[in-house]
Design a protein around this motif. Structure first.
Motif: not given
Length: 162
Positions: A7-18, A44-58
């Protein structure tokens, strides 16, 4: 639950609209905090991830347990639409056969809903699954012309769903 799923969440700081919507104040917290807390507490017994590059999110991510960080390239989180090969290159680092992507921009979706979706996916032996929910609302083209408006009246209750 027997399938090999991550299971993964992707996040970034530079969203287009907001810009910076993931880290802006929202209901006494932030959208990324809400998403990571849900992911951390999803039983759940599944591996969980965050996909990120921005230091504010990390930096926010660091307080959550049992979630692994998948480093994304800076190019993959740049503002605007990027090539899918760039935006989702970090998925190649996920070793499971299936990936469930959770949209952090949907703070009111419950873990019960996520769990039910996983159970439905597994019990029906699907190869892939996408969820879509009809919304009765008014949607607009870039020129502000309504896509689905009833020409006789304007009401979110009576518009055609898309």
């Amino acid at each position: 639950m027997a399938k090999d799923i991550s299971i993964i969440i992707n996040a970034r700081v530079q969203s287009t609209r907001v810009p910076k919507k993931m880290i802006r104040p929202f209901a006494g917290t932030t959208l990324i905090d809400i998403a990571l807390e849900k992911l951390q507490n999803l039983d759940v017994p599944f591996k969980k991830y965050l996909g990120a590059a921005d230091t504010e999110i990390i930096d926010i991510y660091k307080k959550y347990k049992n979630i692994e960080l998948l480093d994304r390239t800076q190019e993959s989180v740049e503002k605007g639409l990027n090539s899918q090969n760039v935006s989702f290159a970090h998925y190649a680092k996920i070793p499971t056969e299936y990936i469930m992507w959770i949209n952090p921009c949907l703070p009111f979706t419950t873990n019960k809903t996520y769990k039910k979706a996983l159970e439905h996916f597994i019990s029906n032996n699907y190869r892939t699954m996408t969820s879509v929910k009809k919304r009765s609302n008014i949607f607009f083209y870039e020129n502000m012309q309504a896509i689905n408006v009833n020409k006789d009246f304007v009401s979110t209750q009576k518009q055609n769903t898309i």
